[in-house]
Design a protein around this motif. Structure first.
Motif, mmCIF file in Angstrom:
data_model
loop_
_atom_site.group_PDB
_atom_site.id
_atom_site.type_symbol
_atom_site.label_atom_id
_atom_site.label_comp_id
_atom_site.label_asym_id
_atom_site.label_seq_id
_atom_site.Cartn_x
_atom_site.Cartn_y
_atom_site.Cartn_z
ATOM 1 N N ILE A 68 0.853 -1.184 0.000
ATOM 2 C CA ILE A 68 0.000 0.000 0.000
ATOM 3 C C ILE A 68 0.889 1.234 0.000
ATOM 4 C CG2 ILE A 68 -1.770 1.275 1.274
ATOM 5 C CD1 ILE A 68 -2.693 -1.352 2.459
ATOM 6 N N SER A 95 -2.826 -2.095 10.389
ATOM 7 C CA SER A 95 -3.960 -2.517 9.571
ATOM 8 C C SER A 95 -5.188 -2.789 10.425
ATOM 9 C CB SER A 95 -3.582 -3.774 8.775
ATOM 10 O OG SER A 95 -2.466 -3.532 7.952
ATOM 11 N N ARG A 98 -6.724 0.451 11.702
ATOM 12 C CA ARG A 98 -7.453 1.212 10.691
ATOM 13 C C ARG A 98 -8.767 0.533 10.313
ATOM 14 N NH1 ARG A 98 -2.714 3.234 10.834
ATOM 15 N NH2 ARG A 98 -2.159 5.202 9.780
ATOM 16 N N ALA A 102 -12.462 2.179 11.061
ATOM 17 C CA ALA A 102 -13.516 2.338 10.057
ATOM 18 C C ALA A 102 -14.844 1.788 10.573
ATOM 19 C CB ALA A 102 -13.110 1.643 8.759
ATOM 20 N N VAL A 140 -17.159 0.224 3.166
ATOM 21 C CA VAL A 140 -15.971 0.032 2.331
ATOM 22 C C VAL A 140 -15.265 1.371 2.096
ATOM 23 C CG1 VAL A 140 -15.160 -0.614 0.027
ATOM 24 C CG2 VAL A 140 -16.842 -2.042 1.208
ATOM 25 N N GLY A 141 -16.041 2.431 1.828
ATOM 26 C CA GLY A 141 -15.433 3.748 1.594
ATOM 27 C C GLY A 141 -14.696 4.263 2.816
ATOM 28 N N THR A 143 -13.393 2.455 5.158
ATOM 29 C CA THR A 143 -12.220 1.591 5.348
ATOM 30 C C THR A 143 -11.078 2.014 4.437
ATOM 31 O OG1 THR A 143 -13.663 -0.259 5.949
ATOM 32 C CG2 THR A 143 -11.396 -0.776 5.311
ATOM 33 N N VAL A 144 -11.389 2.258 3.179
ATOM 34 C CA VAL A 144 -10.344 2.694 2.239
ATOM 35 C C VAL A 144 -9.731 4.011 2.697
ATOM 36 C CG1 VAL A 144 -9.906 3.457 -0.126
ATOM 37 C CG2 VAL A 144 -11.371 1.458 0.287
ATOM 38 N N GLY A 145 -10.581 4.941 3.121
ATOM 39 C CA GLY A 145 -10.060 6.216 3.601
ATOM 40 C C GLY A 145 -9.216 6.076 4.850
ATOM 41 N N PHE A 147 -7.115 3.808 5.625
ATOM 42 C CA PHE A 147 -5.754 3.360 5.334
ATOM 43 C C PHE A 147 -4.869 4.496 4.823
ATOM 44 C CE2 PHE A 147 -7.455 -0.780 5.908
ATOM 45 C CZ PHE A 147 -6.372 -1.613 6.175
ATOM 46 N N PHE A 148 -5.446 5.653 4.575
ATOM 47 C CA PHE A 148 -4.651 6.800 4.146
ATOM 48 C C PHE A 148 -4.522 7.842 5.249
ATOM 49 C CE2 PHE A 148 -6.061 4.870 0.203
ATOM 50 C CZ PHE A 148 -4.912 4.927 -0.582
#
Length: 455
Positions: A68, A95, A98, A102, A140-141, A143-145, A147-148
């Motif tokens: 990532i 991981s 995060r 989320a 899902v959105g 969760t993706v955010g 990780f940043f």
């Protein structure tokens, strides 16, 4: 023609994903209430996130997670400690944090939206019981955010959020266990009065003795392996004090005045609470950073000296999976499932859990033209559980999973290791004391306030 049928089938699935909860599971749970299936689906979201978190900390996954962009390049971005963290050690920890962050945000969002929903006639109830596909996309959105999120002080701050949330969730676990024990005792006593009394009472006696025997065996093992003659004073205090408290609640539960005020109370409930208290005590002691007082399970099984098997300072060594973590996950799964399907008759537990099982309309069944039984909305006159509190409970469960999967470790950036901490020990022990206090209150409250109805 086939394409048209496929499109119709897809449209039907889409309508179910955007519609009410029973539409999703009408074939699997045709006789279930709308409120029960909704809770099961939200619990499924939590379990799905838990499964993803478990996969992230499996051996070998760190090589994939490091791909990532910027996730673990040269350690962390905390000023002054770059290149001091072993990515193989920290990447699984990051991981899980995060992923659980989320899930916590997801359930916090719905907890805020569902405040003061009184019945399914409220427009927000449609959001609670439907639109599952969009809910999944939101999770899902987020969760993706997550990780940043820049490292900074995120892990340190979220660690303390996890400590507080896990403390509260352990209390909720105890309340659910009290409710389960009361329901168990009530059903078996009723069966004994209506049928073969010797069989049912023998069963109650057997399980009561079994629970106390397991708790007593645990206490003996604690003294043998988690204390030393000239060391581990905290462990000696924890074990002895919790033993005294468990004896007190057991004696109080069979006092004549308590039995008269609460006929449903008894030793079965006290035995379950005693066994759970011993588990929490053990879980707390396994987080002691002093390895002389906290031998690993491997060293106990193989009879290896603790100092040889696990030195006090072991840089880079991370034990993601241990016995207390696995037991904690099993209890978590039981409590999550039970919270989703529970229908308690205990008024005190309902008040504590913000549940009103007797208020909603009884759900019936309707048979459609296709022969399938349809579920009738059972919350038109009033919700059967507090929507907002249910999501808050799942939020706390997310934090508890985060701490359990990371073994309540806190990263030590100087030694490149994940270290146990004493705050985790005291959080667990204090939660056991408060939980025992809550159970004692359920016993003595009907005696003190005899003019009130606690049935």
């Amino acid at each position: 023609m086939g394409a048209c049928m496929a499109l119709c089938s897809l449209a039907s699935c889409a309508s179910c994903l955007c519609g009410s909860a029973p539409c999703l599971l009408c074939g699997c749970c045709p006789s279930s209430n709308n409120s029960t299936i909704t809770r099961l689906l939200f619990s499924f979201f939590l379990l799905l996130g838990t499964l993803v978190s478990v996969i992230m900390i499996l051996p070998g996954m760190e090589t994939q997670l490091r791909k990532i962009p910027g996730f673990c390049q040269g350690g962390t971005t905390i000023p002054g400690i770059e290149n001091h963290v072993n990515c193989d050690v920290i990447v699984g920890y990051k991981s899980v944090y995060r992923m659980c962050f989320a899930m916590a945000c997801f359930f916090f969002l719905f907890s805020a939206i569902m405040i003061r929903v009184k019945s399914s006639k409220d427009p927000r109830a449609a959001i609670q019981n439907g639109f599952w596909f969009f809910k999944f996309l939101i999770l899902v959105g987020i969760t993706v955010g997550a990780f940043f999120i820049p490292d900074g002080t995120f892990h340190d701050v979220w660690f303390y959020f996890g400590i507080v949330g896990s403390f509260m969730f352990i209390l909720i676990q105890l309340i659910l266990l009290i409710d389960f024990a009361h329901s168990w005792n009530e059903v078996w006593v009723r069966n004994a009065e209506e049928g073969n009394s010797k069989c049912w009472f023998s069963g109650l006696l057997f399980f009561t003795i079994l629970h106390y025997a397991l708790a007593f065996a645990a206490i003996v093992l604690f003294y043998l392996y988690y204390t030393k003659p000239d060391n581990c004073a905290e462990h000696k205090f924890f074990i002895s004090f919790n033993l005294i408290l468990c004896v007190i609640i057991s004696v109080v539960s069979i006092l004549p005045k308590v039995q008269d005020a609460s006929p449903q109370s008894g030793l079965l409930q006290s035995s379950i609470i005693t066994m759970y208290t011993m588990y929490v005590t053990w879980s707390a002691m396994t987080n002691n950073p002093n390895r002389e007082c906290n031998p690993s399970l491997l060293s106990l099984v193989s009879n290896i000296s603790t100092s040889e098997a696990m030195p006090t300072s072991s840089p880079g060594m991370v034990q993601w999976w241990d016995a207390q973590g696995i037991v904690g996950l099993v209890i978590f799964l039981f409590c999550t499932f039970y919270a989703s399907i529970r229908s308690s008759s205990n008024a005190q537990v309902n008040r504590l859990m913000q549940t009103e099982e007797g208020k909603g309309t009884v759900g019936g069944e309707e048979v459609g033209e296709d022969g399938l039984r349809r579920v009738v909305d059972n919350e038109e006159d009033g919700v059967t559980y507090n929507y907002s509190f249910f999501h808050f409970h799942l939020l706390l469960a997310s934090l508890y999973i985060m701490m359990t999967l990371t073994n309540w470790y806190k990263p030590d950036t100087n030694t490149q290791a994940m270290q146990s901490t004493m705050p985790a020990v005291w959080v667990k022990i204090s939660s056991s004391w408060l939980g025992l206090g809550l159970y004692l209150w359920t016993l003595v409250a009907p005696v003190i306030f005899s003019n009130r109805d606690f049935s």
